[in-house]
Design a protein around this motif. Structure first.
Motif, mmCIF file in Angstrom:
data_model
loop_
_atom_site.group_PDB
_atom_site.id
_atom_site.type_symbol
_atom_site.label_atom_id
_atom_site.label_comp_id
_atom_site.label_asym_id
_atom_site.label_seq_id
_atom_site.Cartn_x
_atom_site.Cartn_y
_atom_site.Cartn_z
ATOM 1 N N GLY A 1 0.956 -1.105 0.050
ATOM 2 C CA GLY A 1 0.028 0.095 0.125
ATOM 3 C C GLY A 1 0.636 1.551 0.445
ATOM 4 N N VAL A 2 2.062 1.328 -0.133
ATOM 5 C CA VAL A 2 3.215 2.692 -0.381
ATOM 6 C C VAL A 2 2.567 3.347 -1.878
ATOM 7 C CG1 VAL A 2 5.378 3.078 0.210
ATOM 8 C CG2 VAL A 2 5.042 1.440 2.052
ATOM 9 N N PHE B 1 -4.120 -1.764 -16.646
ATOM 10 C CA PHE B 1 -3.981 -1.737 -15.193
ATOM 11 C C PHE B 1 -3.976 -0.428 -14.080
ATOM 12 C CE2 PHE B 1 -2.400 -6.148 -14.061
ATOM 13 C CZ PHE B 1 -3.143 -6.455 -15.115
ATOM 14 N N ALA B 2 -3.395 0.169 -14.743
ATOM 15 C CA ALA B 2 -3.310 1.819 -14.350
ATOM 16 C C ALA B 2 -4.977 2.418 -14.097
ATOM 17 C CB ALA B 2 -2.597 3.304 -14.820
ATOM 18 N N ILE B 3 -5.435 1.859 -14.888
ATOM 19 C CA ILE B 3 -7.651 2.584 -14.926
ATOM 20 C C ILE B 3 -7.924 1.544 -14.020
ATOM 21 C CG2 ILE B 3 -9.316 2.520 -16.777
ATOM 22 C CD1 ILE B 3 -7.289 2.826 -18.490
ATOM 23 N N ALA B 4 -7.675 0.085 -13.760
ATOM 24 C CA ALA B 4 -8.542 -0.887 -12.405
ATOM 25 C C ALA B 4 -8.011 0.180 -11.837
ATOM 26 C CB ALA B 4 -8.252 -2.204 -13.198
ATOM 27 N N GLY C 1 -14.969 1.940 -7.208
ATOM 28 C CA GLY C 1 -15.129 0.611 -8.074
ATOM 29 C C GLY C 1 -14.827 -0.502 -8.274
ATOM 30 N N GLU C 2 -15.954 -1.176 -8.731
ATOM 31 C CA GLU C 2 -15.995 -2.575 -8.496
ATOM 32 C C GLU C 2 -15.792 -3.384 -10.086
ATOM 33 O OE1 GLU C 2 -18.298 -6.765 -8.362
ATOM 34 O OE2 GLU C 2 -19.336 -4.993 -7.645
ATOM 35 N N VAL C 3 -14.238 -3.461 -9.985
ATOM 36 C CA VAL C 3 -13.567 -3.604 -11.303
ATOM 37 C C VAL C 3 -13.306 -5.376 -11.379
ATOM 38 C CG1 VAL C 3 -11.519 -3.277 -12.871
ATOM 39 C CG2 VAL C 3 -11.769 -1.329 -11.445
ATOM 40 N N ALA D 1 -8.504 -4.591 -3.611
ATOM 41 C CA ALA D 1 -8.599 -6.232 -3.183
ATOM 42 C C ALA D 1 -10.434 -4.925 -4.038
ATOM 43 C CB ALA D 1 -9.947 -5.591 -1.914
ATOM 44 N N ASN D 2 -11.131 -4.000 -4.444
ATOM 45 C CA ASN D 2 -11.936 -4.053 -5.287
ATOM 46 C C ASN D 2 -11.372 -4.388 -6.436
ATOM 47 O OD1 ASN D 2 -12.963 -2.728 -3.307
ATOM 48 N ND2 ASN D 2 -13.038 -1.143 -4.556
ATOM 49 N N ILE D 3 -10.522 -4.952 -7.375
ATOM 50 C CA ILE D 3 -10.069 -5.524 -8.115
ATOM 51 C C ILE D 3 -10.444 -6.959 -8.801
ATOM 52 C CG2 ILE D 3 -8.950 -6.254 -9.971
ATOM 53 C CD1 ILE D 3 -7.605 -3.175 -9.409
#
Ligand code: CTP
Length: 405
Positions: A147-148, A222-225, A233-235, A249-251
């Motif tokens: 998460g850094v 991946f940057a958009i996701a 958003g749920e991706v 975790a939303n991906i």
């Protein structure tokens, strides 16, 4: 100036690289933006910047030594970590990033970083060889997954006399990116939205060991996701073969190999989505027959012919399935008559907007960390962007899409 930093308690960590000379300027900008700043430095950093200059610009005592009883914050790294809202390590050497990845706490700064559970930014600064070394890449990926947040280095003249990537981002840029990232979590404008994204290349098998592929790395998709997931958003990310990892975790990630597998996953999930953004570099053709063994040379001179057949056009298929409530976004990679060709693609595939990449733009396209795009919508608006990081381009795409819902 940056209001979202107003009243924030920021700990500026400084490790031992030449770029430490820029740290007082960073501290000054953060203070100017309304933050209260305390500095935590390594012994090596003090070879490049003095305690006195940091104390002067921050207006606070500097945290240097884990065991210095005179410093009220020193042995109390616990209380300093409680005091801080945000940490930014600038410069972050390969050494401190390695310690963070391994959880090593052998001095004031690394101990503080290990115990800090709030947003941490790192601003890497090192020579290009170190930056590209497998060990550094591994460590950077570990802390990214923890998460850094990275404020990436820039290209330019380096202290070792060479020119390349590895120069620490300028203090103004660091503050700008910190502000953007801090404001982002408050922005939950994608909450309740489900978005399908395709990314990366596809591989079309010739036989059991060979394939037809392309140089796409998947970085843009991946940057958009990440951007959409960070905004609530749920991706659903349908990804071709790539080494990239996802941290949010939303991906929900679906790994595929071929265009037909990507087509199957995309058409299955699109009906339940509010939008789809297709950034994948899909192979337009595949070998007509896939050999289940390794094809042998017949003799020393003969060439070989592979018959290719067309793959399904995923974007066009989603365009024909699209409902009025759904948005569909495509990419176009063009070399000539770029805008005109992109507009044709937009109409033909029934898109809401298209993101155009020109192969003539330096620093844009496959493999780069930067991109330069033009966004064209179905109403005919053409927005020409600057060369920027793929994260910044992802934000532009997300901002364009959200207003269309
Ligand atoms: N695309 C797709 N399925 C394919 C080919 C392309 O979904 N079989 C999508 C890409 O993900 C991208 C867009 O279509 O969003 C444009 O791809 P591009 O290769 O630029 O265009 P094509 O439609 O393949 O046309 P051409 O190669 O003739 O330019």
């Amino acid at each position: 100036m940056a209001t979202s930093l107003m009243g924030k308690h920021i700990i500026v960590g400084i490790s031992g690289g030449i770029a430490a000379y820029k740290a007082p300027m960073l501290v000054r900008l953060l203070v100017k933006a309304g933050a209260e700043v305390r500095c935590a430095v390594t012994d090596h950093a003090l070879q490049f910047v003095t305690e006195l200059s940091l104390e002067t610009v921050s207006g606070n005592q500097v945290y240097t030594d884990l065991f210095d009883y005179r410093n009220p914050h020193t042995t109390e790294h616990i209380s300093l970590k409680d005091w801080g809202d945000i940490m930014v390590v600038a410069p972050a050497t390969a050494n401190i990033i390695g310690k963070m990845a391994c959880g090593i706490a052998d001095d004031a700064l690394s101990t503080l970083l290990l115990s800090f559970r709030k947003p941490i930014f790192v601003c890497p600064a090192m020579n290009t060889q170190m930056l590209e070394s497998p060990a550094y890449r591994r460590n950077a990926e570990i802390i990214h997954n923890d998460g850094v947040m990275f404020i990436e280095s820039e290209c330019g003249e380096l202290a070792c006399g060479t020119v390349g990537n590895g120069r620490m981002a300028e203090p103004e840029e660091i503050v700008k990116q910190m502000v953007e990232a801090i404001e982002r979590p408050c922005q939950h404008d994608y909450a309740g939205k489900r978005i399908l994204i395709t990314a990366g290349p596809t591989y079309e098998k010739i036989d059991s060991v060979r394939f037809i592929g392309n140089f796409s790395t998947g970085k843009m998709g991946f940057a958009i996701a990440e951007e959409l997931a960070n905004r609530g958003g749920e991706v659903i990310l349908v990804a071709g073969p790539t080494h990239l990892t996802t941290s949010n975790a939303n991906i929900q990630r679906i790994d595929i190999l071929s265009a037909r597998e990507m087509y199957a996953a995309a058409t299955e999930h699109f009906p339940t989505c509010d939008a789809a953004i297709l950034s994948a570099a899909v192979a337009d053709f595949r070998p007509e027959h896939e050999a289940d063994h390794k094809i042998k040379k017949q003799n020393d001179h003969d060439g070989m012919t592979i018959n290719l057949v067309q793959n399904p056009d995923i974007l066009a298929s989603l365009g024909s399935m699209k409902q009025a409530r759904q948005q569909l976004v495509g990419f176009a990679l063009e070399t000539d008559n770029e805008v005109e060709n992109a507009k044709k693609k937009l109409t033909k595939k029934n898109l809401d907007f298209i993101v155009l990449n020109s192969l003539h733009d330096k620093g844009a396209g496959f493999g780069h960390d930067t991109n330069k795009v033009t966004i064209i919508d179905r109403e005919g608006t053409v927005a020409v962007g600057e060369l920027k990081s793929k994260q910044a381009v992802a934000k532009d795409i997300a901002d364009t899409l959200i207003v269309r819902f």
